[in-house]
Every structure is written in C-alpha cells, then in structure tokens.
Design a protein around this motif. Structure first.
Motif, short mmCIF file in Angstrom:
data_model
loop_
_atom_site.label_atom_id
_atom_site.label_comp_id
_atom_site.label_asym_id
_atom_site.label_seq_id
_atom_site.Cartn_x
_atom_site.Cartn_y
_atom_site.Cartn_z
N GLY A 139 0.98 -1.09 0.06
CA GLY A 139 0.19 0.05 -0.05
C GLY A 139 0.82 1.39 0.01
N GLY A 140 0.19 2.77 -0.12
CA GLY A 140 0.95 3.73 -0.17
C GLY A 140 -0.12 4.61 -0.24
N ALA A 141 0.36 5.92 -0.50
CA ALA A 141 -0.34 7.16 -0.41
C ALA A 141 -1.04 7.14 -2.02
CB ALA A 141 0.48 8.51 -0.40
N LEU A 142 -2.32 7.72 -1.65
CA LEU A 142 -3.25 7.95 -2.90
C LEU A 142 -2.53 9.19 -3.90
CD1 LEU A 142 -5.20 6.51 -1.00
CD2 LEU A 142 -7.03 8.00 -2.08
N ASP A 143 -2.74 8.79 -5.20
CA ASP A 143 -2.41 9.98 -6.03
C ASP A 143 -3.48 10.51 -6.55
OD1 ASP A 143 0.47 9.34 -6.08
OD2 ASP A 143 0.06 7.82 -7.86
N PRO A 144 -3.47 11.79 -7.32
CA PRO A 144 -4.53 12.56 -7.63
C PRO A 144 -5.23 11.84 -8.76
CG PRO A 144 -2.70 13.97 -7.58
CD PRO A 144 -2.30 12.58 -7.35
N ALA A 145 -4.83 10.95 -9.44
CA ALA A 145 -5.29 10.16 -10.48
C ALA A 145 -6.27 9.05 -9.81
CB ALA A 145 -4.24 9.54 -11.46
N ASP A 146 -5.93 8.70 -8.79
CA ASP A 146 -6.76 7.50 -8.01
C ASP A 146 -8.28 8.19 -7.77
OD1 ASP A 146 -4.72 5.70 -7.80
OD2 ASP A 146 -3.95 7.00 -6.11
N GLY A 147 -8.28 9.51 -7.64
CA GLY A 147 -9.92 9.80 -7.37
C GLY A 147 -10.13 10.17 -6.01
N ASP A 148 -11.28 10.45 -5.74
CA ASP A 148 -12.03 10.69 -4.34
C ASP A 148 -11.44 9.77 -3.37
OD1 ASP A 148 -13.25 11.42 -2.50
OD2 ASP A 148 -15.18 11.57 -3.48
N PRO A 149 -10.78 10.16 -2.32
CA PRO A 149 -10.31 9.47 -1.25
C PRO A 149 -11.48 8.81 -0.49
CG PRO A 149 -9.93 11.71 -0.74
CD PRO A 149 -10.39 11.63 -2.11
N HIS A 150 -12.55 9.29 -0.78
CA HIS A 150 -13.79 8.74 0.25
C HIS A 150 -14.64 7.83 -0.46
CE1 HIS A 150 -12.87 11.64 3.45
NE2 HIS A 150 -12.78 12.44 2.43
N THR A 151 -14.28 7.43 -1.75
CA THR A 151 -15.07 6.58 -2.41
C THR A 151 -14.25 5.53 -3.20
OG1 THR A 151 -15.13 7.97 -4.58
CG2 THR A 151 -17.06 8.02 -2.83
N THR A 152 -13.91 5.67 -4.55
CA THR A 152 -12.94 4.60 -5.31
C THR A 152 -11.60 4.98 -5.07
OG1 THR A 152 -13.23 6.25 -7.27
CG2 THR A 152 -14.91 4.58 -6.73
N GLY A 153 -11.07 6.17 -4.72
CA GLY A 153 -9.65 6.36 -4.61
C GLY A 153 -8.85 5.29 -4.06
N PRO A 154 -9.19 5.05 -2.70
CA PRO A 154 -8.56 3.57 -1.84
C PRO A 154 -8.48 2.44 -2.50
CG PRO A 154 -10.01 5.11 -0.43
CD PRO A 154 -10.35 5.49 -1.76
N LEU A 155 -9.56 2.30 -3.31
CA LEU A 155 -9.54 0.86 -4.13
C LEU A 155 -8.48 1.05 -5.21
CD1 LEU A 155 -13.37 0.45 -4.56
CD2 LEU A 155 -11.89 -0.03 -2.55
N ARG A 156 -8.50 2.04 -6.06
CA ARG A 156 -7.38 2.27 -6.96
C ARG A 156 -6.14 2.25 -6.38
NH1 ARG A 156 -11.15 6.12 -9.25
NH2 ARG A 156 -12.30 5.12 -10.96
N ALA A 157 -5.72 2.90 -5.28
CA ALA A 157 -4.41 3.16 -4.77
C ALA A 157 -3.98 1.68 -4.26
CB ALA A 157 -4.50 4.09 -3.73
N ALA A 158 -5.00 1.07 -3.55
CA ALA A 158 -4.63 -0.27 -2.85
C ALA A 158 -3.89 -1.18 -4.31
CB ALA A 158 -5.25 -0.96 -2.27
N LEU A 159 -4.73 -1.24 -5.29
CA LEU A 159 -4.23 -2.17 -6.14
C LEU A 159 -3.06 -1.77 -6.94
CD1 LEU A 159 -7.62 -3.01 -7.95
CD2 LEU A 159 -6.23 -4.50 -6.48
#
Length: 213
Positions: free
Chosen positions: A69-89
């Motif tokens: 895991g790691g920090a979200l990038d702007p391209a990952d999207g909303d940190p409260h919705t789909t952002g964490p899912l994209r970032a985790a993968l």
C-alpha cells in the motif's frame, strides 16, 4: 468467493471505527490519504494473507512487515469513494508485482490513523481469485514479499505482545522469520477477532522492539 471468507465480509460490513483502533483520523482533516491491500488467498496450507517487508532505507516505517500500500495519487480519484480501491491495487502491483486483474475487492474497513507518520489509511479487502507471481519489484521500496497462512496467525504459539521502546504495547505475530507489529498487526488482530478466528493466547508473552522501530 470461498465460504470461509464470509465472516470477514460480515466483519467489514458491521465493524465500527472504535472497534478497530483507538487511532482515528483527525477531525480537522489532517493526514495524508493512503490505502493498503489486505489480500486473502488460498495456499498449500489453506487461507493466507499477502505481506511484504518494507526496505530498510525508507523514510517511513523502514524495515517493517506490512500490507502492500501507499499514498493516494490525484489520479486515483476521491479518497472517500473509489480512490483507496485504485490506490491499493496500484501500490500492490508496484510493490509485489501481482496482477490486479486477478484480485476481487470485496470491502473496506474504516479509515484509521498512524500518528507517527500522519497517514490516514483505508484498509481495502481483497480475494486473490487468480493468483499471479509475486516478488520484489523495486529493492529501494521492498525488501521481500511473502504470504502467511491464517493458521499461523491464529496459532497461539505465534502470538505475542510487542513492546515499543517508549512503553507502548500492541499485538504482534512471529511468522515467516518476521515480527509483524504496529498498524499491520493491529488490523490482523481485529480481523481475526471479529471473524471469530481468534484463539486464546498468552498476552503476557512480550517481545521488545528494536530501538529504531
């Protein structure tokens, strides 16, 4: 998904933030948004979890066993919705080389806070539907990649109380030639508990952490 994951699915659906940790995100919005992938697979000894050991040269949590895991990038999207899912993968692919197309995400746990590094972390739960080769992609980030049977994590012989040099106590697991402690051990400990997999263990069995932990 396999039936043995049903208790984890239910835990993710019902668990409240204070039941998971006493360290919750600051109300003023401080903290760097991030995500980790809590990936369950099926190995030779049954259910298992994917872990990695962070490189000893990293600025944050150097040398610690952890979830990918790691920090979200702007391209990952909303940190409260789909952002964490994209970032985790994305982070799991970058750190362990796994193929994200073989991962089925099935839930998220409440966001937690790591005070020492000021990360706000969303644990994302996944089922490794189609396993793929894994290993160290960048030695500057990852020292090793490994899986741990859930049977070892629930074995009382592998459970300890980790003692930080400052006196803090927390759950620990002595598995795969590593001491898993801190945030990662806390999440595993609570998942085992709320999934009904926890077995009684000796909490007085303490293991001191290195001074630099």
């Amino acid at each position: 998904m396999p039936a043995w994951l049903d208790p984890v699915v239910e835990a993710a659906r019902t668990i409240e933030p204070p039941q998971l940790s006493r360290f919750l995100p600051p109300e003023d919005g401080r903290g760097r948004q991030s995500a980790v992938l809590v990936l369950f697979g099926e190995g030779p000894r049954g259910p298992e979890l994917l872990l990695m050991e962070r490189a000893g040269t990293l600025r944050s949590h150097a040398g610690q066993p952890s979830f990918p895991g790691g920090a979200l990038d702007p391209a990952d999207g909303d940190p409260h919705t789909t952002g964490p899912l994209r970032a985790a993968l994305r982070e799991a692919e970058e750190e362990t080389g796994l193929d994200p197309s073989g991962v089925q995400l099935f839930g998220v746990l409440p966001r937690l806070y790591i005070p020492v590094s000021e990360f706000v972390v969303t644990p994302v739960l996944g089922w490794w539907r189609t396993p793929s080769p894994i290993g160290v992609v960048d030695p500057a980030e990852t020292a090793r990649v490994f899986t741990v049977p859930v049977a070892d994590l629930t074995d009382p012989a592998h459970r300890v109380t980790a003692v930080h040099p400052k006196g803090h106590l927390g759950p620990g697991f002595t598995v795969e030639s590593a001491l898993v402690w801190g945030f990662t051990a806390g999440v595993i400990d609570r998942l085992l508990h709320f999934a009904g997999w926890e077995r009684p263990w000796d909490r007085s069995r303490q293991v001191p952490l290195d001074w630099h932990a």
